[in-house]
Write a protein that holds these residues in place. Structure first.
Motif, short mmCIF file in Angstrom:
data_model
loop_
_atom_site.label_atom_id
_atom_site.label_comp_id
_atom_site.label_asym_id
_atom_site.label_seq_id
_atom_site.Cartn_x
_atom_site.Cartn_y
_atom_site.Cartn_z
N ILE A 1 0.89 -1.05 0.11
CA ILE A 1 0.05 0.09 0.03
C ILE A 1 0.86 1.27 -0.02
O ILE A 1 1.80 1.50 0.83
CB ILE A 1 -0.94 -0.05 1.28
CG1 ILE A 1 -1.81 -1.26 1.12
CG2 ILE A 1 -1.65 1.23 1.19
CD1 ILE A 1 -2.77 -1.47 2.37
N LEU A 2 0.77 2.03 -1.19
CA LEU A 2 1.46 3.20 -1.23
C LEU A 2 0.85 4.38 -0.77
O LEU A 2 1.51 5.36 -0.29
CB LEU A 2 1.81 3.52 -2.68
CG LEU A 2 2.58 2.15 -3.29
CD1 LEU A 2 2.97 2.42 -5.05
CD2 LEU A 2 3.85 1.88 -2.77
N ALA A 3 -0.51 4.42 -0.86
CA ALA A 3 -1.11 5.61 -0.43
C ALA A 3 -2.61 5.27 -0.11
O ALA A 3 -3.10 4.54 -0.92
CB ALA A 3 -1.06 6.58 -1.75
N VAL A 4 -3.15 6.00 0.96
CA VAL A 4 -4.70 5.61 1.16
C VAL A 4 -5.45 6.99 1.15
O VAL A 4 -4.92 7.93 1.63
CB VAL A 4 -4.56 5.30 2.69
CG1 VAL A 4 -6.07 5.06 3.10
CG2 VAL A 4 -3.76 4.21 3.11
N SER B 1 -17.60 12.46 0.91
CA SER B 1 -17.66 12.95 2.54
C SER B 1 -16.36 12.27 3.30
O SER B 1 -16.40 12.56 4.19
CB SER B 1 -18.99 11.74 3.07
OG SER B 1 -18.33 10.50 3.12
N GLY B 2 -15.57 11.56 2.78
CA GLY B 2 -14.20 11.09 3.24
C GLY B 2 -14.41 10.11 4.07
O GLY B 2 -13.71 9.49 4.74
N LYS B 3 -15.68 9.70 4.25
CA LYS B 3 -16.01 8.22 5.33
C LYS B 3 -16.67 7.09 4.71
O LYS B 3 -17.04 6.22 5.28
CB LYS B 3 -17.18 9.04 6.46
CG LYS B 3 -16.57 10.20 6.92
CD LYS B 3 -17.49 10.77 8.14
CE LYS B 3 -16.83 11.88 8.84
NZ LYS B 3 -17.81 12.48 9.67
N GLU B 4 -16.97 7.32 3.31
CA GLU B 4 -17.78 6.16 2.87
C GLU B 4 -16.61 4.94 2.14
O GLU B 4 -16.86 3.78 2.52
CB GLU B 4 -18.42 6.55 1.47
CG GLU B 4 -19.41 5.36 1.01
CD GLU B 4 -20.02 5.71 -0.13
OE1 GLU B 4 -20.24 4.83 -1.15
OE2 GLU B 4 -20.69 6.72 -0.13
N HIS B 5 -15.58 5.20 1.66
CA HIS B 5 -14.54 4.44 1.12
C HIS B 5 -13.36 4.92 1.23
O HIS B 5 -13.41 6.06 1.09
CB HIS B 5 -15.02 3.59 -0.28
CG HIS B 5 -15.17 4.63 -1.47
ND1 HIS B 5 -16.26 5.57 -1.83
CD2 HIS B 5 -14.10 5.13 -2.28
CE1 HIS B 5 -16.11 6.44 -2.65
NE2 HIS B 5 -14.69 6.05 -2.94
N LEU B 6 -12.54 4.04 1.07
CA LEU B 6 -10.97 4.31 0.79
C LEU B 6 -10.35 3.65 -0.60
O LEU B 6 -10.91 2.67 -0.95
CB LEU B 6 -10.18 3.76 2.05
CG LEU B 6 -10.47 4.29 3.46
CD1 LEU B 6 -9.52 3.27 4.27
CD2 LEU B 6 -10.28 5.68 3.49
N SER B 7 -9.59 4.65 -1.15
CA SER B 7 -8.94 3.97 -2.28
C SER B 7 -7.39 3.91 -1.82
O SER B 7 -6.95 4.65 -1.38
CB SER B 7 -9.05 5.10 -3.46
OG SER B 7 -10.28 5.02 -3.90
N LEU B 8 -6.97 2.56 -2.13
CA LEU B 8 -5.60 2.15 -1.72
C LEU B 8 -4.84 2.04 -3.16
O LEU B 8 -5.16 1.22 -3.85
CB LEU B 8 -5.82 0.86 -1.02
CG LEU B 8 -6.57 0.62 0.06
CD1 LEU B 8 -6.54 -0.65 0.70
CD2 LEU B 8 -6.30 1.71 1.29
N MET B 9 -3.92 2.74 -3.13
CA MET B 9 -2.95 3.05 -4.16
C MET B 9 -1.81 1.82 -3.86
O MET B 9 -1.28 2.04 -2.96
CB MET B 9 -2.42 4.41 -4.66
CG MET B 9 -3.40 5.37 -4.99
SD MET B 9 -4.80 4.84 -5.87
CE MET B 9 -3.82 4.81 -7.55
N VAL B 10 -1.78 0.96 -4.70
CA VAL B 10 -0.88 -0.19 -4.60
C VAL B 10 0.15 -0.58 -5.59
O VAL B 10 -0.10 -0.18 -6.73
CB VAL B 10 -1.59 -1.49 -4.23
CG1 VAL B 10 -2.45 -1.32 -2.94
CG2 VAL B 10 -2.43 -1.99 -5.29
N SER B 11 1.33 -1.31 -5.20
CA SER B 11 2.13 -2.01 -6.23
C SER B 11 2.37 -3.13 -6.13
O SER B 11 2.59 -3.53 -4.90
CB SER B 11 3.26 -0.97 -6.19
OG SER B 11 4.48 -1.43 -7.02
N GLU B 12 2.71 -4.18 -7.04
CA GLU B 12 2.92 -5.19 -6.89
C GLU B 12 3.96 -5.79 -7.63
O GLU B 12 4.02 -5.28 -8.74
CB GLU B 12 1.84 -6.35 -7.16
CG GLU B 12 1.88 -7.77 -6.78
CD GLU B 12 2.68 -8.54 -8.27
OE1 GLU B 12 3.21 -9.48 -7.91
OE2 GLU B 12 2.02 -8.06 -9.08
N GLY B 13 4.91 -6.42 -7.20
CA GLY B 13 6.16 -6.80 -8.14
C GLY B 13 7.53 -6.16 -7.82
O GLY B 13 8.59 -7.05 -7.83
N VAL B 14 7.53 -5.05 -7.38
CA VAL B 14 8.85 -4.46 -6.83
C VAL B 14 8.45 -3.82 -5.80
O VAL B 14 7.62 -3.14 -5.62
CB VAL B 14 9.44 -3.55 -8.15
CG1 VAL B 14 10.49 -2.63 -7.63
CG2 VAL B 14 9.51 -4.24 -9.25
#
Length: 112
Positions: free
Chosen positions: A88-91, A97-110
């Motif tokens: 997880i690189l960023a949340v 609203s900032g309260k319903e869901h989170l977008s997780l920016m992720v990286s796989e492999g390196v």
């Protein structure tokens, strides 16, 4: 991103955090991943690339994983899905609203 419908959260993922535990034999404190939460998610691939670094061919996949905003996820944790580990690189909270869901920016492999 508009609200996320329940049907879009169709991937069961495990969120893990790095924790330290004492080795029973040596007494040494060792880092180990432990389960933080198991949640439903939407996985959206964003990009992939192959490159050569240190004379070894490597690949990296970047994605966005969307979850309900029910757990306190932080950058540095990881997502496990079908045996793959996504750092997880960023949340990012939802823009409305900032309260319903989170977008997780992720990286796989390196390692980031």
């Amino acid at each position: 991103m508009a609200s996320v419908r329940a049907g879009e959260l169709r991937h069961r993922v495990t969120i893990e955090r790095n924790a330290y535990a004492q080795d029973a034999i040596t007494g040494e404190m060792v880092a180990a991943w432990q389960t933080f939460a198991v949640v439903w998610a939407q996985i959206i691939p964003l990009s992939g690339r192959d490159f050569v670094a240190s004379a070894a061919e490597q690949s990296e996949v970047r994605a966005r994983i969307v979850i309900r905003a029910t757990v306190n996820v932080k950058a540095g944790m990881r997502i496990v899905y079908r045996g793959l580990h996504y750092a997880i690189l960023a949340v990012l909270p939802d823009m409305d609203s900032g309260k319903e869901h989170l977008s997780l920016m992720v990286s796989e492999g390196v390692s980031p």
